[in-house]
Design a protein around this motif. Structure first.
Motif, mmCIF file in Angstrom:
data_model
loop_
_atom_site.group_PDB
_atom_site.id
_atom_site.type_symbol
_atom_site.label_atom_id
_atom_site.label_comp_id
_atom_site.label_asym_id
_atom_site.label_seq_id
_atom_site.Cartn_x
_atom_site.Cartn_y
_atom_site.Cartn_z
ATOM 1 N N ASN A 134 0.804 -1.216 0.000
ATOM 2 C CA ASN A 134 0.000 0.000 0.000
ATOM 3 C C ASN A 134 0.839 1.269 0.000
ATOM 4 N N GLN B 2 0.315 -0.618 -7.868
ATOM 5 C CA GLN B 2 -0.791 -1.337 -7.242
ATOM 6 C C GLN B 2 -1.709 -1.938 -8.305
ATOM 7 N N TYR C 231 -3.105 -6.266 -9.730
ATOM 8 C CA TYR C 231 -4.486 -6.737 -9.642
ATOM 9 C C TYR C 231 -4.652 -8.192 -10.067
ATOM 10 N N MET D 238 -5.556 2.712 -0.830
ATOM 11 C CA MET D 238 -5.757 1.563 -1.710
ATOM 12 C C MET D 238 -7.047 1.770 -2.496
ATOM 13 N N LEU E 120 -8.572 -2.993 -5.355
ATOM 14 C CA LEU E 120 -7.488 -3.751 -4.720
ATOM 15 C C LEU E 120 -7.897 -4.218 -3.328
ATOM 16 N N VAL E 121 -8.549 -3.333 -2.566
ATOM 17 C CA VAL E 121 -9.023 -3.713 -1.233
ATOM 18 C C VAL E 121 -9.900 -4.955 -1.310
ATOM 19 N N HIS F 15 -8.234 -9.121 4.675
ATOM 20 C CA HIS F 15 -7.463 -8.179 5.491
ATOM 21 C C HIS F 15 -7.361 -8.681 6.936
#
Length: 352
Positions: free
Chosen positions: A96, A103, A107, A142, A146-147, A152
């Motif tokens: 991040n 970033q 993907y 982010m 992507l999140v 997480h």
């Protein structure tokens, strides 16, 4: 991103074993608490090579590769460190903190285990890691795309876990003994100014420097402690070393075999002992007095007498023991009894 629930280093391997093998994981945590080493240990436990890529040092072409002409057609060839024939753990550190273009280049690699025409070998795992913006560390927002491609997990420092690890990895005994007494000093929030702060990594660094020196004087000890730790923790650690070098011992004070150090030159030692005393009270006194055994009640009475003796030397330090602070709170019943009984104890001492 702020955590709702967190895991300790001891809990993380089981989470990764069940999650990272089926979905990519992003590991959040403050600087210096061991994210990178835990990922490498996890990869080792699976018998996988750990290939680390640092987001802040990458450009999109480092992932996509360069085009080559194959059979009259152009084809992008990913870098050798990614394009492997056997399964491995791809660790995207500081993901991040990477630029938005980098970033974005991740993907398909994160979601589909594929980049261009190359696919990661079956059995490979992808784990990312990074710091939060609230940690005063480099972090970029982010993108939601992507999140939503990552599971997480938020890691927190654990003194118990770290001390178990330290005992098996040759950490300097002074540090192990100190953090056993003051586990709350293992980690401190990153400051807003450019100065050292306490983390498992910084305590490890301090251990390495102490072991490298071997025998050290007080000047060097001070230099090393303030070079690696939060100033408050450095001062407390140095005071602790002074206590063990001069045979001061809280246990002896509690038993009545020794008194609080009253020499002004030992004020730092007195402060350390008082902080340790508070930690002992918070640990040993139950929240509800009805759950206190006879031995605990006797300990509480002894503690009130010691507070009176401490106040005679330094009222300020005695107040720090019972005042609200950053550490664990003392039970309300003990504070009420202390406020009620201390005038009587002072009178008893005055008449003795």
């Amino acid at each position: 991103m702020q955590p709702v629930l967190t895991v300790t280093p001891a809990q993380l391997p089981d989470v990764l074993l069940n999650v990272a093998v089926v979905r990519p994981v992003f590991l959040w945590g403050s600087p210096g608490i061991g994210k990178s080493s835990l990922v490498r240990q996890f990869a080792d436990s699976l018998g996988l090579d750990c290939v680390s890529m640092l987001g802040t040092q990458l450009a999109p072409e480092d992932l996509i590769g360069v085009p080559q002409i194959v059979d009259g057609r152009s084809r992008f060839c990913p870098p050798e460190m990614i394009a492997r024939d056997t399964p491995y753990c791809l660790f995207l550190d500081e993901l991040n903190a990477a630029s938005p273009d980098v970033q974005k280049a991740f993907y398909s690699l994160i979601l589909d285990h594929r980049i261009g025409s190359y696919s990661l070998p079956a059995g490979s795992v992808v784990i990312g890691a990074g710091n939060r913006a609230t940690d005063q560390a480099l972090a970029r927002p982010m993108a939601s795309a992507l999140v939503n491609r990552l599971v997480h997990v938020h890691l927190r420092a654990s003194a118990d876990d770290w001390l178990t690890w330290a005992a098996a990895h040759g950490i300097h005994p002074w540090i192990v003994e100190y953090l056993t007494q003051r586990p709350d000093h293992l980690w401190s929030p990153p400051p807003k100014t450019e100065e050292p702060f306490s983390t498992p990594r910084s305590w490890h660094m301090l251990s390495d420097t102490l072991l490298s020196y071997g025998t050290v004087g007080e000047d060097v000890l001070g230099l090393l402690a303030y070079a690696t730790l939060t100033p408050t923790h450095a001062a407390a650690f140095l005071a602790y070393l002074k206590t063990i070098r001069h045979a001061y011992d809280l246990e002896a004070v509690l038993k009545g075999d020794a008194r609080w150090p009253a020499d002004p030159a030992d004020r730092d030692v007195l402060y350390f002992l008082a902080e340790t005393f508070r930690g002992r009270l918070a640990k040993d006194l139950p929240a509800d007095k009805r759950h206190a055994s006879a031995g605990v009640r006797q300990f509480a009475f002894r503690a009130k007498a010691l507070l009176v003796e401490l106040a005679e030397i330094s009222l300020e330090i005695a107040q720090l023991v019972i005042a609200e602070g950053d550490g664990p709170a003392l039970p309300s019943w003990f504070l009420i009894e202390a406020a009620r009984d201390m005038p009587r104890l002072v009178a008893v001492r005055a008449g003795s």
